[in-house]
Scaffold this active site. Structure first.
Site, PDB file in Angstrom:
ATOM      1  N   HIS A  60       0.842  -1.199   0.000  1.00  0.00           N
ATOM      2  CA  HIS A  60       0.000   0.000   0.000  1.00  0.00           C
ATOM      3  C   HIS A  60       0.875   1.244   0.000  1.00  0.00           C
ATOM      4  O   HIS A  60       2.085   1.146   0.170  1.00  0.00           O
ATOM      5  CB  HIS A  60      -0.996  -0.006   1.166  1.00  0.00           C
ATOM      6  CG  HIS A  60      -0.412   0.246   2.521  1.00  0.00           C
ATOM      7  ND1 HIS A  60       0.309  -0.698   3.224  1.00  0.00           N
ATOM      8  CD2 HIS A  60      -0.447   1.342   3.310  1.00  0.00           C
ATOM      9  CE1 HIS A  60       0.668  -0.194   4.390  1.00  0.00           C
ATOM     10  NE2 HIS A  60       0.233   1.051   4.469  1.00  0.00           N
ATOM     11  N   HIS A  62       0.811   5.680   1.007  1.00  0.00           N
ATOM     12  CA  HIS A  62       0.163   6.849   1.596  1.00  0.00           C
ATOM     13  C   HIS A  62       0.778   8.074   0.947  1.00  0.00           C
ATOM     14  O   HIS A  62       1.970   8.094   0.650  1.00  0.00           O
ATOM     15  CB  HIS A  62       0.428   6.948   3.099  1.00  0.00           C
ATOM     16  CG  HIS A  62      -0.088   5.820   3.911  1.00  0.00           C
ATOM     17  ND1 HIS A  62      -1.426   5.617   4.153  1.00  0.00           N
ATOM     18  CD2 HIS A  62       0.561   4.822   4.552  1.00  0.00           C
ATOM     19  CE1 HIS A  62      -1.577   4.554   4.916  1.00  0.00           C
ATOM     20  NE2 HIS A  62      -0.382   4.046   5.169  1.00  0.00           N
ATOM     21  N   TYR A 148      11.781   4.285   0.168  1.00  0.00           N
ATOM     22  CA  TYR A 148      10.686   4.646  -0.737  1.00  0.00           C
ATOM     23  C   TYR A 148       9.777   5.699  -0.094  1.00  0.00           C
ATOM     24  O   TYR A 148       8.592   5.477   0.114  1.00  0.00           O
ATOM     25  CB  TYR A 148       9.890   3.405  -1.121  1.00  0.00           C
ATOM     26  CG  TYR A 148      10.774   2.255  -1.527  1.00  0.00           C
ATOM     27  CD1 TYR A 148      11.604   2.362  -2.647  1.00  0.00           C
ATOM     28  CD2 TYR A 148      10.821   1.077  -0.782  1.00  0.00           C
ATOM     29  CE1 TYR A 148      12.436   1.320  -3.014  1.00  0.00           C
ATOM     30  CE2 TYR A 148      11.647   0.037  -1.154  1.00  0.00           C
ATOM     31  CZ  TYR A 148      12.451   0.159  -2.264  1.00  0.00           C
ATOM     32  OH  TYR A 148      13.274  -0.872  -2.621  1.00  0.00           O
TER      33      TYR A 148
END
Length: 176
Positions: A60, A62, A148
């Site tokens: 996932h 954000h 990342y």
């Protein structure tokens, strides 16, 4: 079917959580990080947005992003990002009959979480949340160790110090 209400504010800033469909044990986003970066850049060239904060985790991501004045169409950007990323991957995932019916891939969850940022405190809390997320998930012991993330750009801009959040020991399981 739920009736989703979205806040469309021209030039607004939003926090997003975008998930892969198969989350357990999936590392597709970090494995294909260069593809994701390329797709995001291509979408930004045609439909600009400013990345305030971003973190990509294995399954996932954000982000906090701001749209240009007069533009509130974050849905278009996410549709383009998810579609281009999916189309660039080989068709190896299991695709449900419903997704097949609608010509969808089995890569992303259909919906994502968005939150319209209301003020400076709300903005800072969400940017902090984005950057601390790899630590929260136990992927690293220090925020700076996750590659990342825009955290590193924020360190260069002196928004954060390199040791922001310090060295935190992650304990898993019961006990004291």
């Amino acid at each position: 079917m739920p009736n989703y209400r979205r806040a469309f504010v021209a030039g607004g800033t939003w926090f997003f959580t975008v998930n892969l469909l198969q989350r357990h044990g999936n590392n597709l986003l970090v494995r294909e990080i260069e593809l994701l970066r390329r797709v995001v850049q291509q979408v930004r060239q045609k439909h600009p947005f400013y990345i305030d904060a971003w973190v990509v985790l294995p399954e996932h991501l954000h982000c906090v992003l701001t749209l240009p004045p007069g533009d509130s169409d974050f849905s278009l950007r996410w549709r383009l990002i998810k579609t281009a990323f999916s189309r660039a991957l080989p068709r190896e995932e299991r695709i449900s009959a419903t997704r097949q019916k609608y010509g969808e891939r089995g890569i992303w969850q259909r919906h994502y979480w968005e939150h319209l940022i209301r003020d400076e405190l709300d903005f800072q809390r969400h940017v902090d949340y984005v950057h601390v997320n790899p630590l929260k998930h136990g992927l690293v012991k220090r925020v700076r160790d996750w590659p990342y993330s825009t955290f590193h750009q924020h360190v260069v801009k002196e928004i954060y110090s390199l040791d922001w959040c310090g060295d935190v020991e992650i304990h898993v399981g019961g006990g004291d």
